[in-house]
Design a protein around this motif. Structure first.
Motif, mmCIF file in Angstrom:
data_model
loop_
_atom_site.group_PDB
_atom_site.id
_atom_site.type_symbol
_atom_site.label_atom_id
_atom_site.label_comp_id
_atom_site.label_asym_id
_atom_site.label_seq_id
_atom_site.Cartn_x
_atom_site.Cartn_y
_atom_site.Cartn_z
ATOM 1 N N LEU A 60 0.830 -1.214 0.000
ATOM 2 C CA LEU A 60 0.000 0.000 0.000
ATOM 3 C C LEU A 60 0.859 1.257 0.000
ATOM 4 N N GLY A 61 2.141 1.108 0.327
ATOM 5 C CA GLY A 61 3.025 2.265 0.357
ATOM 6 C C GLY A 61 3.442 2.692 1.755
ATOM 7 N N VAL B 212 -4.274 7.212 11.491
ATOM 8 C CA VAL B 212 -5.177 7.949 10.592
ATOM 9 C C VAL B 212 -4.353 8.898 9.716
ATOM 10 N N ALA B 213 -3.376 9.555 10.330
ATOM 11 C CA ALA B 213 -2.509 10.468 9.566
ATOM 12 C C ALA B 213 -1.705 9.699 8.520
ATOM 13 N N LEU B 214 -1.228 8.523 8.914
ATOM 14 C CA LEU B 214 -0.455 7.699 7.981
ATOM 15 C C LEU B 214 -1.302 7.304 6.778
ATOM 16 N N LYS B 215 -2.553 6.926 7.050
ATOM 17 C CA LYS B 215 -3.430 6.519 5.940
ATOM 18 C C LYS B 215 -3.680 7.692 4.992
ATOM 19 N N SER C 92 6.094 -0.775 11.991
ATOM 20 C CA SER C 92 5.736 0.211 13.012
ATOM 21 C C SER C 92 4.224 0.326 13.198
ATOM 22 N N VAL C 93 3.451 -0.221 12.248
ATOM 23 C CA VAL C 93 1.998 -0.022 12.295
ATOM 24 C C VAL C 93 1.372 -0.497 13.612
ATOM 25 N N PRO C 94 1.743 -1.696 14.109
ATOM 26 C CA PRO C 94 1.109 -2.139 15.361
ATOM 27 C C PRO C 94 1.392 -1.215 16.543
#
Lengths: 240, 300
Positions: free
Chosen positions: B275-276, B292-295, B282-284
């Motif tokens: 997805l990029g 939300v900011a990352l998405k 680091s996501v967990p």
């Protein structure tokens, strides 16, 4: 009974149906009108690709053949049990398929499903049970879950489940139990063009009338509680 | 915004009734079918299992930021929030009532493993009835919003129901899928899915993964107040459009594209990288605001 035998019995005047990746799609002729035929065969475990092939065919039918009835042939052992399938939200693709059946109903397409061999759980929910009415051949297997898996989840011994399955209509696998509960409209001893013609007329009336399965289940003595509970919630004064 | 941890009241740990209390305007909830007016499941009694007068689901009406809403709240602590005959009929009755009374929304607090296996046939048909009733409510212009963050997640037929709703508000602790990992492990083997590997289960079915993939509309903290503001935020930005061929064509295309791109992956880490996400590991660890900011920053 082979898929071809079933198709020949249902559509003696002609059918042009292809099978790819266990997914059935095509057109057939009945005494009254042409119908779109779709479904799965070989006890397919429904995965994303199958669900999306079925939904695409429904959308094509709605677009190109307004009002053409849909005949679903159901033979599914449930959903594909796989981590990669769950990773991509398999419930989402099954929900999409269900929405496509629902759209077809709202756009005036009568629909009926015929369980030809197996109908299990998620695979049955996503399209067979979304039809206006569902039917089953006499020797069809209709159930929720493999008893081994059910035993692990309920923590009831496998032997006890086998014993209960023989005695309890609310729990036991079997098309006749689903008929008594209102989930299946009728059981057909054999597939036939006459039964299909009658069922298509009935489905055309059932769709606009809304979901009547609770009332059927109550009338047939299989589901004694649901209709009254839903009615009580629907009409009770708030807080009464 | 994240509330300080000490001020949060966990949605995951709350009962269905406590969730309703934290979700709606104070004192506004009125139950449609109070426990005394109902009965425990006779099918459970037949198996010598204890029942509950509400059969594991609370239904009623109330207000969310002054909007009249209906609420359906499954109790995950009662047989896994499973759908039996009475449980299912209460949900269907509430959704049918919504078609007539047209509240501003139905909030559907899903916390369920799906069909109650002890009443398997009744449960399966009931879920089919719920599916049609959700779509009927939406077609009547009433949004149905799924809130998923309980201990049982949204699995089996209730996973399908969740995806039939107008949108899903989920927490990191929430899980959304079809087959439970235990079922996959039992039938297909531990190599296919190790149900005891909790981190893996979350990377495949958890709220962050579903949000990153676009299967859920909002990701919120595990906090009653966060679900309340999330539900209100969703409704503010949502107008229930009737079902249409064009909308379903568009969903069809998106689902086909996604399948073509990611069909071979077996772990959230791999999909997030595709997805990029620069650092999938680091996501967990990210809190919901950062995720939300990352998405928002991902290529579309």
């Amino acid at each position: 009974m082979s898929l071809n035998d079933i198709l020949d019995s249902l559509f003696p005047t002609g059918h042009a149906v292809a099978v790819a990746n266990s997914v059935i799609t095509g057109q057939a002729q009945t005494a009254h009108c042409p119908v779109a035929v779709l479904g799965t065969t070989d006890a397919a475990a429904i995965d994303h690709a199958m669900a999306l092939a079925l939904s695409a065919f429904i959308l094509d039918t709605v677009e190109r053949h307004p009002g053409r009835p849909l005949v679903f042939l159901v033979d599914t052992c449930g959903q594909a049990l796989s981590r990669s399938q769950e990773l991509l939200c398999l419930n989402g693709s099954l929900a999409h398929l269900a929405q496509c059946v629902d759209l077809a109903r709202r756009q005036g397409h009568a629909s009926l499903s015929l369980v030809t061999a197996n109908a299990v759980s998620g695979g049955f929910l996503s399209f067979g049970l979304m039809a206006d009415q569902a039917y089953a051949l006499a020797d069809a297997q209709v159930r929720v879950m493999d008893l081994r898996a059910m035993s692990r989840v309920t923590k009831i011994a496998h032997e006890r489940l086998v014993e209960l399955a023989a005695a309890s209509p609310i729990f036991a696998p079997g098309a006749e139990n689903y008929r008594r509960m209102g989930g299946i409209e009728a059981i057909w001893p054999t597939p036939s063009a006459e039964r299909l013609a009658g069922a298509l007329v009935a489905a055309g009336q059932a769709g606009p009338a809304g979901d009547r399965r609770m009332a059927s289940g109550q009338r047939r003595g299989g589901r004694q509680l649901a209709a009254a509970i839903a009615e009580a919630v629907h009409h009770a004064a708030a807080g009464a | 915004m994240n509330a300080p941890l000490a001020n949060r009241k966990s949605w995951f740990e709350a009962t269905a009734r406590a969730r309703i209390g934290g979700l709606l305007d104070a004192g506004s909830f009125v139950e449609f079918l109070q426990p005394a007016a109902s009965q425990p499941s006779p099918h459970l009694a037949q198996l010598d299992l204890p029942g509950a007068f509400d059969d594991g689901v609370v239904v009623g009406c109330g207000r969310l930021e002054k909007m009249p809403i209906f609420v359906i709240a499954q109790e995950g602590q009662f047989i896994g929030g499973s759908v039996g005959e009475i449980h299912g009929a209460k949900i269907v009755g509430t959704l049918r009532r919504a078609v007539e009374e047209k509240p501003a929304a139905v909030l559907f607090l899903i916390d369920s493993g799906g069909v109650r296996l002890h009443e398997a046939n009744a449960g399966l048909i009931a879920i089919s009835e719920i599916m049609r009733a959700v779509l009927d409510a939406r077609a009547a212009g009433v949004p149905v919003v799924a809130l998923v963050g309980g201990s049982c997640g949204a699995f089996g037929g209730m996973g399908i129901v969740a995806k039939l709703c107008s949108g899903i508000v989920i927490s990191e602790e929430g899980r959304l899928a079809l087959s439970g990992p235990e079922v996959i492990e039992t039938v297909m083997g531990v190599e296919e899915f190790d149900a005891k590997d909790r981190a893996l289960v979350w990377r495949v079915t958890g709220g962050k993964h579903r949000y990153l993939m676009g299967d859920c509309a909002l990701l919120v903290d595990d906090d009653l107040a966060a679900f309340r503001s999330g539900a209100a935020e969703f409704l503010t930005g949502w107008r229930e459009a009737g079902p249409s061929l064009a909308a379903l064509r568009s969903s069809q295309q998106a689902l086909e594209n996604r399948l073509a791109a990611y069909a071979t992956y077996r772990d959230g880490l791999d999909v997030w990288a595709a997805l990029g996400v620069a650092q999938p590991d680091s996501v967990p660890l990210l809190d919901s605001d950062r995720l939300v900011a990352l998405k928002k920053g991902l290529p579309t």
